[in-house]
Motif scaffolding. Structure first.
Motif, PDB file in Angstrom:
ATOM      1  N   ALA A 176     -26.902 -49.560  43.541  1.00 54.36           N
ATOM      2  CA  ALA A 176     -27.973 -48.902  44.288  1.00 54.36           C
ATOM      3  C   ALA A 176     -28.971 -49.924  44.822  1.00 54.36           C
ATOM      4  O   ALA A 176     -29.459 -49.807  45.959  1.00 54.36           O
ATOM      5  N   ALA A 231     -27.976 -45.369  48.354  1.00 50.06           N
ATOM      6  CA  ALA A 231     -28.646 -45.891  47.158  1.00 50.06           C
ATOM      7  C   ALA A 231     -29.160 -44.749  46.298  1.00 50.06           C
ATOM      8  O   ALA A 231     -29.035 -44.776  45.066  1.00 50.06           O
ATOM      9  N   THR A 241     -26.306 -43.071  44.458  1.00 44.76           N
ATOM     10  CA  THR A 241     -25.817 -43.910  43.373  1.00 44.76           C
ATOM     11  C   THR A 241     -26.764 -43.906  42.187  1.00 44.76           C
ATOM     12  O   THR A 241     -26.329 -43.853  41.022  1.00 44.76           O
TER      13      THR A 241
END
Length: 216
Positions: free
Chosen positions: A51, A63, A66
């Motif tokens: 991320a 990001a 994640t």
């Protein structure tokens, strides 16, 4: 004799990713991390660091996704939650950011993250003196220099904006990303501006990861 030809294990792959990132090779870092996660999808440290890499190149939504997965893996992963709150803030998802910081202000095991979350919550309400007070409280108990320095920059921006009778505008440019790992930090990770913004992206926090217990 052929062990040197064997595939890298998870910890070795994470170290390769960190090394690549240290040398500015974000794309290689992403490749190593995605390879790792294809094999071990619940590797929380890899999700967290991946991320950071996505955010570094402006892939903010990826990001966020994640980091959400990292938090699903370990709901007590406080630093991942804090980073997620910053990314929501960075992408103008204010309600989600407020929810994250509100939760951390009540449940975080890290007093610095508790105080910083309270600071952002006060900032959302334009309670500038209160926000600065909480940020300073957090700095006083924060053991991570990168995080402390980022919050000091936030305070400077808030104070400057207050002097100009304006609230700092948030955009998705120039995330401040500290990424300076020592060998010890690498080992710990494997076991586990307008251009400025209010948010400091805290990639150096990989050294706070413990795969089983979250940040320490």
């Amino acid at each position: 004799m052929k062990n040197f030809l064997s595939p890298f294990d998870a910890d070795e792959t994470l170290k390769l990713a960190i090394h690549a990132s240290e040398h500015g090779d974000t794309h290689s870092a992403i490749r190593y991390l995605t390879e790792l996660l294809n094999i071990q999808p619940d590797h929380g440290a890899a999700c967290y660091f991946l991320a950071m890499q996505y955010a570094e190149i402006g892939l903010f939504e990826r990001a966020i996704t994640t980091l959400q997965h990292a938090v699903e893996i370990n709901p007590t992963f406080d630093i991942a939650q804090f980073q997620l709150g910053l990314l929501y803030l960075q992408t103008q998802q204010m309600l989600q950011a407020e929810q994250i910081f509100s939760g951390l202000s009540l449940s975080s095991h890290d007093p610095a993250l508790t105080a910083f979350s309270l600071g952002y919550l006060a900032l959302f309400k334009e309670q500038i003196p209160n926000a600065i007070h909480h940020f300073q409280e957090g700095i006083a108990v924060c053991s991570n220099d990168a995080l402390s320095n980022d919050i000091k920059r936030v305070i400077a921006q808030v104070e400057n904006a207050a002097q100009n009778s304006s609230i700092p505008k948030l955009n998705n440019q120039d995330i401040a990303h500290s990424n300076h790992f020592t060998e010890t930090q690498t080992e710990q990770a494997s076991t586990t501006n307008e251009h400025k913004t209010l948010t400091g992206f805290l990639g150096a926090y990989l050294d706070t990861i413990d795969e089983d217990n979250g940040p320490h």
